[in-house]
Design a protein around this motif. Structure first.
Motif, PDB file in Angstrom:
ATOM      1  N   UNK A  51       0.631  -1.586   0.291  1.00 40.67           N
ATOM      2  CA  UNK A  51      -0.129  -0.151  -0.104  1.00 40.67           C
ATOM      3  C   UNK A  51       1.107   1.460   0.205  1.00 40.67           C
ATOM      4  N   UNK A  52       1.950   0.886   0.322  1.00 43.65           N
ATOM      5  CA  UNK A  52       2.895   1.874  -0.166  1.00 43.65           C
ATOM      6  C   UNK A  52       2.906   2.727   1.452  1.00 43.65           C
ATOM      7  N   UNK A  53       2.787   2.716   2.236  1.00 42.36           N
ATOM      8  CA  UNK A  53       2.619   3.145   4.134  1.00 42.36           C
ATOM      9  C   UNK A  53       4.235   3.652   4.392  1.00 42.36           C
ATOM     10  N   UNK A  54       4.398   4.538   4.424  1.00 40.09           N
ATOM     11  CA  UNK A  54       5.790   5.100   4.023  1.00 40.09           C
ATOM     12  C   UNK A  54       6.501   4.076   5.796  1.00 40.09           C
ATOM     13  N   UNK A  55       7.884   3.691   5.852  1.00 38.50           N
ATOM     14  CA  UNK A  55       8.360   3.208   6.955  1.00 38.50           C
ATOM     15  C   UNK A  55       9.648   3.420   6.944  1.00 38.50           C
ATOM     16  N   UNK A  56       9.418   4.463   5.555  1.00 33.89           N
ATOM     17  CA  UNK A  56      11.676   4.379   6.022  1.00 33.89           C
ATOM     18  C   UNK A  56      11.770   6.614   6.285  1.00 33.89           C
ATOM     19  N   UNK A  57      12.436   7.448   5.194  1.00 36.16           N
ATOM     20  CA  UNK A  57      12.905   8.937   5.857  1.00 36.16           C
ATOM     21  C   UNK A  57      11.504   9.634   6.036  1.00 36.16           C
ATOM     22  N   UNK A  58      11.399  10.407   7.366  1.00 31.85           N
ATOM     23  CA  UNK A  58       9.817  11.198   7.247  1.00 31.85           C
ATOM     24  C   UNK A  58       8.954  10.335   7.330  1.00 31.85           C
ATOM     25  N   UNK A  88       6.790   8.879  10.475  1.00 36.40           N
ATOM     26  CA  UNK A  88       6.449  10.123  10.839  1.00 36.40           C
ATOM     27  C   UNK A  88       5.514  11.404  10.426  1.00 36.40           C
ATOM     28  N   UNK A  89       5.660  11.699   9.519  1.00 35.91           N
ATOM     29  CA  UNK A  89       5.956  12.790   8.743  1.00 35.91           C
ATOM     30  C   UNK A  89       5.101  12.863   8.015  1.00 35.91           C
ATOM     31  N   UNK A 144      -0.813   7.416   1.780  1.00 37.73           N
ATOM     32  CA  UNK A 144      -1.458   6.157   2.493  1.00 37.73           C
ATOM     33  C   UNK A 144      -1.494   5.995   4.155  1.00 37.73           C
ATOM     34  N   UNK A 145       0.209   6.894   4.297  1.00 40.60           N
ATOM     35  CA  UNK A 145       0.165   6.979   6.140  1.00 40.60           C
ATOM     36  C   UNK A 145      -0.939   7.961   6.755  1.00 40.60           C
ATOM     37  N   UNK A 167      -3.395  14.809  15.882  1.00 39.41           N
ATOM     38  CA  UNK A 167      -4.430  14.019  15.739  1.00 39.41           C
ATOM     39  C   UNK A 167      -5.687  13.928  14.159  1.00 39.41           C
ATOM     40  N   UNK A 168      -4.430  15.046  13.237  1.00 40.45           N
ATOM     41  CA  UNK A 168      -4.787  14.539  11.520  1.00 40.45           C
ATOM     42  C   UNK A 168      -5.015  13.330  11.540  1.00 40.45           C
ATOM     43  N   UNK A 169      -3.645  12.540  11.854  1.00 42.49           N
ATOM     44  CA  UNK A 169      -3.398  11.689  10.861  1.00 42.49           C
ATOM     45  C   UNK A 169      -1.814  11.134  11.551  1.00 42.49           C
TER      46      UNK A 169
END
Lengths: 93, 413
Positions: B190-197, B199-200, B205-206, B238-240
């Motif tokens: 799904x392209x949920x980011x785990x790499x650079x940034x 948590x940004x 997907x994130x 709290x937005x995401x």
């Protein structure tokens, strides 16, 4: 302006209306339970209100139960209900 | 029920959600906590007549509860006007939302459309019924795609687990919100980011998965900001708030495998999390040295975890994780070492807080010397450790609400 039909994101809410215990006409001689939610000063406010009910309306005696933390449901509800005629509790900071 | 005027809305909502909208509330002027008890006693005088009345007079019977359904509503067709409409209806988080038309919701449901009335969870404080369809409507508002729905649904299922204590997370003054940690093959797909940034910003997907969960909690769960959601400050997550664990960059077993799932299974873990607090360490080259900054950042007097327990989360950047692994440390070694080092001396807490914490957790705060120390949480096993992020010498400490446990569930596709 054009109109658009959209679906409400609220969904339904479960529940219904439950009856409250019938109020007594007077508090004279009634046992007051205090369920302290352990928030700072909750016991002070609830305790003072209970004292005033004793002074002004002849209520009493007073018994206190304390939840270990505000963010969990009380586990002593049955005991509180069995031992009290009216109960004061709180929700706030 | 006694409360303060600032919290009256939450007390009324809680009573209503329990089927007692007619339960009488007696409110004093906010606040009760953190002030001289003499002032609190004086406030009792202002409310005793109202209490007396509430205890001796039956309240008027309530009107039939208004029950909203997943129903069609007429909205402005113009996209900008739709934003005003969504904000006015309380559906929005403030950012632009997409109209949840029947067609878009149907597309998101896809092959699940036949099960649209399936109840995934009942969400507090409103006792809102989160059917597949209600979740999909919020996913549509959030801009989610059909393939994101299984992650959102799994997260909602996890949030309703009693161990999570959703009612407290939804209504507390503490700045917490569900952080979603995605493990397994679905993250890359799904392209949920785990790499650079990680948590940004910057990854759809994130952004939309976390946002769909937030909007479901707000709309179905009824945690409206400033009303039932009583957060004093809140936080931007709290937005995401959704991240994948960077399993390929981790020297250890990923979170879901630690919790008994197979590596090939896809899972989501929810935790009631604060914002990330950074650990900058560009200098240390050994595991022992790296502990100083991590433990120092984690040991704070104002954290919920330190007196309520729970599971603080350590997000190790891949380079920091590698520093531990090069030293031969397992993940359990890292947890124990952080727990042993991340401690606060009791004399760093105010006398009032020491007294309060001793009532809440006598085992850790009662009958102790001022020079004694308490750890950041109750046990080393309570620490959560994941690996995420890109190149760089940063990690993050994420405290939680405390009176909550993280919950991991399998994502059904």
């Amino acid at each position: 302006m054009s109109r658009l039909s959209v679906l409400s994101p609220l969904g339904t809410a479960a529940g219904g209306i439950k009856p409250l215990a019938r109020r007594r006409g007077s508090l004279r001689g009634l046992r007051i339970g205090i369920l302290d939610n352990s928030k700072p000063n909750a016991e002070v406010l609830l305790g003072r209100v209970a004292e005033l009910l004793v002074e002004r309306a002849g209520a009493g005696p007073i018994a206190l139960w304390r939840k270990p933390g505000a963010s969990h449901p009380a586990t002593v509800i049955d005991e509180v209900v069995a031992s009290s005629d009216v109960v004061l509790t709180g929700s706030a900071d | 029920m006694l409360g303060t005027d600032a919290f009256a809305g939450l007390a009324e909502a809680a009573a209503a959600s329990l089927g007692m909208p007619h339960l009488q509330l007696a409110a004093v002027a906010h606040p009760i906590g953190g002030i001289d008890p003499k002032l609190v006693r004086a406030k009792a005088e202002t409310v005793v007549d109202r209490v007396l009345e509430a205890l001796t007079r039956d309240p008027s019977p309530p009107l039939a509860a208004s029950v909203a359904t997943v129903c069609a509503v007429a909205a402005p067709g113009d996209l900008d006007a739709f934003q005003d409409f969504a904000v006015a209806e309380g559906w929005s988080d403030g950012l632009p939302v997409l109209p949840p038309t029947e067609e878009r919701v149907g597309r998101i449901l896809g092959r699940l459309a036949g099960d649209r009335t399936e109840v995934i969870a009942t969400l507090v404080p409103r006792q809102g019924v989160a059917t597949l369809e209600a979740i999909a409507v919020n996913a549509a508002l959030a801009g989610a795609l059909p393939e994101h729905l299984p992650v959102v649904v799994a997260a909602i299922r996890a949030l309703a687990d009693p161990r999570f204590n959703l009612n407290a997370i939804q209504t507390t003054t503490h700045p917490c919100t569900p952080l979603l940690i995605v493990n397994g093959p679905i993250a890359a797909r799904l392209g949920i980011n785990a790499g650079a940034n990680a948590l940004g910003q910057g990854h759809r997907a994130n952004a939309v998965i976390g946002r769909a969960v937030r909007l479901t909690l707000q709309n179905v769960g009824g945690a409206r900001p400033g009303r039932e959601d009583r957060a004093t400050l809140g936080h931007p997550g709290k937005y995401s708030y959704c991240v994948a664990e960077h399993e390929a960059a981790s020297p250890w077993a990923p979170l879901h495998v630690e919790r008994g799932f197979r590596a090939a299974e896809s899972c989501v873990t929810v935790c009631g999390a604060e914002a990330p607090h950074n650990v900058n360490d560009h200098g240390s080259t050994t595991a022992e040295a790296l502990l100083f900054a991590i433990a120092g950042t984690a040991a704070t007097t104002g954290s919920n975890n330190i007196y309520l327990g729970g599971e603080p989360l350590v997000v190790l950047g891949p380079e920091h994780a590698q520093t531990f692994a090069t030293g031969g440390w397992s993940k359990a070694d890292v947890k124990r070492a952080i727990w042993e080092r991340a401690r606060v001396r009791l004399d760093r807490f105010s006398p009032e807080n020491r007294e309060r914490f001793a009532v809440i957790d006598p085992a850790r705060f009662g009958d102790r010397l001022l020079a004694d120390e308490v750890a950041l949480c109750a046990s080393p096993d309570d620490l959560m450790v994941i690996v995420a992020g890109g190149p760089g010498k940063h990690s993050a400490i994420i405290p939680t609400f405390g009176a909550t446990r993280s919950v991991t569930v399998r994502i059904e596709e």
